[in-house]
Scaffold this active site. Sequence first.
Site, PDB file in Angstrom:
ATOM      1  N   GLY A  12      28.380  38.210  41.078  1.00  0.00           N
ATOM      2  CA  GLY A  12      27.925  37.025  41.807  1.00  0.00           C
ATOM      3  C   GLY A  12      27.435  35.905  40.918  1.00  0.00           C
ATOM      4  O   GLY A  12      26.599  35.104  41.347  1.00  0.00           O
ATOM      5  N   LEU A  90      37.315  40.628  46.270  1.00  0.00           N
ATOM      6  CA  LEU A  90      38.512  41.386  45.899  1.00  0.00           C
ATOM      7  C   LEU A  90      39.239  42.005  47.090  1.00  0.00           C
ATOM      8  O   LEU A  90      40.056  42.890  46.907  1.00  0.00           O
ATOM      9  CB  LEU A  90      38.147  42.473  44.876  1.00  0.00           C
ATOM     10  CG  LEU A  90      37.690  41.933  43.526  1.00  0.00           C
ATOM     11  CD1 LEU A  90      37.303  43.060  42.585  1.00  0.00           C
ATOM     12  CD2 LEU A  90      38.772  41.064  42.888  1.00  0.00           C
ATOM     13  N   ILE A  93      41.960  38.370  52.501  1.00  0.00           N
ATOM     14  CA  ILE A  93      41.370  37.705  53.664  1.00  0.00           C
ATOM     15  C   ILE A  93      42.350  37.868  54.836  1.00  0.00           C
ATOM     16  O   ILE A  93      43.528  37.525  54.711  1.00  0.00           O
ATOM     17  CB  ILE A  93      41.142  36.197  53.376  1.00  0.00           C
ATOM     18  CG1 ILE A  93      40.281  36.016  52.116  1.00  0.00           C
ATOM     19  CG2 ILE A  93      40.508  35.489  54.568  1.00  0.00           C
ATOM     20  CD1 ILE A  93      38.911  36.640  52.172  1.00  0.00           C
ATOM     21  N   ASN A 107      38.978  29.174  46.808  1.00  0.00           N
ATOM     22  CA  ASN A 107      38.908  30.330  45.909  1.00  0.00           C
ATOM     23  C   ASN A 107      38.859  29.840  44.469  1.00  0.00           C
ATOM     24  O   ASN A 107      39.380  28.778  44.153  1.00  0.00           O
ATOM     25  CB  ASN A 107      40.151  31.211  46.106  1.00  0.00           C
ATOM     26  CG  ASN A 107      40.110  32.466  45.252  1.00  0.00           C
ATOM     27  OD1 ASN A 107      39.052  33.100  45.099  1.00  0.00           O
ATOM     28  ND2 ASN A 107      41.240  32.843  44.673  1.00  0.00           N
ATOM     29  N   HIS A 109      39.884  31.195  40.578  1.00  0.00           N
ATOM     30  CA  HIS A 109      40.664  32.225  39.891  1.00  0.00           C
ATOM     31  C   HIS A 109      40.557  31.983  38.382  1.00  0.00           C
ATOM     32  O   HIS A 109      40.652  30.835  37.936  1.00  0.00           O
ATOM     33  CB  HIS A 109      42.129  32.143  40.352  1.00  0.00           C
ATOM     34  CG  HIS A 109      42.965  33.251  39.808  1.00  0.00           C
ATOM     35  ND1 HIS A 109      42.968  34.514  40.347  1.00  0.00           N
ATOM     36  CD2 HIS A 109      43.790  33.296  38.737  1.00  0.00           C
ATOM     37  CE1 HIS A 109      43.778  35.294  39.636  1.00  0.00           C
ATOM     38  NE2 HIS A 109      44.294  34.579  38.658  1.00  0.00           N
TER      39      HIS A 109
HETATM   40  C1  GRF Z   1      35.401  35.171  38.436  1.00  0.00           C
HETATM   41  O1  GRF Z   1      36.022  35.273  37.198  1.00  0.00           O
HETATM   42  C2  GRF Z   1      36.313  34.484  39.435  1.00  0.00           C
HETATM   43  O2  GRF Z   1      37.182  33.565  38.851  1.00  0.00           O
HETATM   44  C3  GRF Z   1      37.087  35.634  40.014  1.00  0.00           C
HETATM   45  O3  GRF Z   1      36.179  36.699  40.070  1.00  0.00           O
HETATM   46  C4  GRF Z   1      35.168  36.543  39.080  1.00  0.00           C
HETATM   47  C5  GRF Z   1      33.852  36.627  39.783  1.00  0.00           C
HETATM   48  O4  GRF Z   1      32.798  36.689  38.898  1.00  0.00           O
HETATM   49  N1  GRF Z   1      37.691  35.294  41.272  1.00  0.00           N
HETATM   50  P1  GRF Z   1      31.303  36.593  39.401  1.00  0.00           P
HETATM   51  O5  GRF Z   1      31.064  37.763  40.367  1.00  0.00           O
HETATM   52  O6  GRF Z   1      31.125  35.278  40.076  1.00  0.00           O
HETATM   53  O7  GRF Z   1      30.484  36.722  38.163  1.00  0.00           O
END
Ligand code: GRF
Length: 196
Positions: A12, A90, A93, A107, A109
């Site tokens: 998070g 993960l 949706i 989102n 990525h």
């Molecule tokens: C991030 O690298 C984001 O790009 C991907 O998942 C990771 C989440 O990291 N979708 P965090 O839980 O916000 O530290």
Amino acid sequence: MKNLVVFASGSGSNFQSIIDAVSDGKLNARITGLIANKYHIGAITKAEAHDIPVRVLSDIDFDRYSDYETVLLTQLTSWNADLIILAGYLRKIPESVITEFEGKILNIHPSLLPKYGGKGFYGLNVHKAVIEAGDAESGCTIHIVSEEYDKGPILAQQKVSVLPNDTPEDLAARVLEQEHALYPKIIANYINTLTN
Ligand code: GRF
């Protein structure tokens, strides 16, 4: 003021950057809830520390996918969600949610999409693939979520260099730093473009 519901599955840290931007007045929005698909994750601790309501929707709690969809939609309605922010979520949706919130799901990525997106490209897998391919740069992408995984319209990208001898962890950390700066800014800009 728009209501944001954040979805997360991990530590998070992006969620925290959004919480901070709201507290600092850089993001004019309210976070009305966190959807997590796992118990005991860092994102939940962060929500609790800021009195943000949490709903855990774990696979083990549902016999049928349709039950999960119904509960999720009901929760989003009860939190008056205007915008859904995926921050390391993960789980796929459900199509019903994508339809109901068309153009209202963002989102982030950790690659320069369309490179290294789609099935299997999450977490360190992304950064390993970038390093193995010998790319000189990587980065992060913020996009609107569509039914095709990691393929919705791109709102912003931030590049970072891939350095010689980078491990996937080194590259992940460099990309993540940019994610934290970029995501709150792009959410704020996107909110300004929404008319309803
Ligand atoms: C991030 O690298 C984001 O790009 C991907 O998942 C990771 C989440 O990291 N979708 P965090 O839980 O916000 O530290």
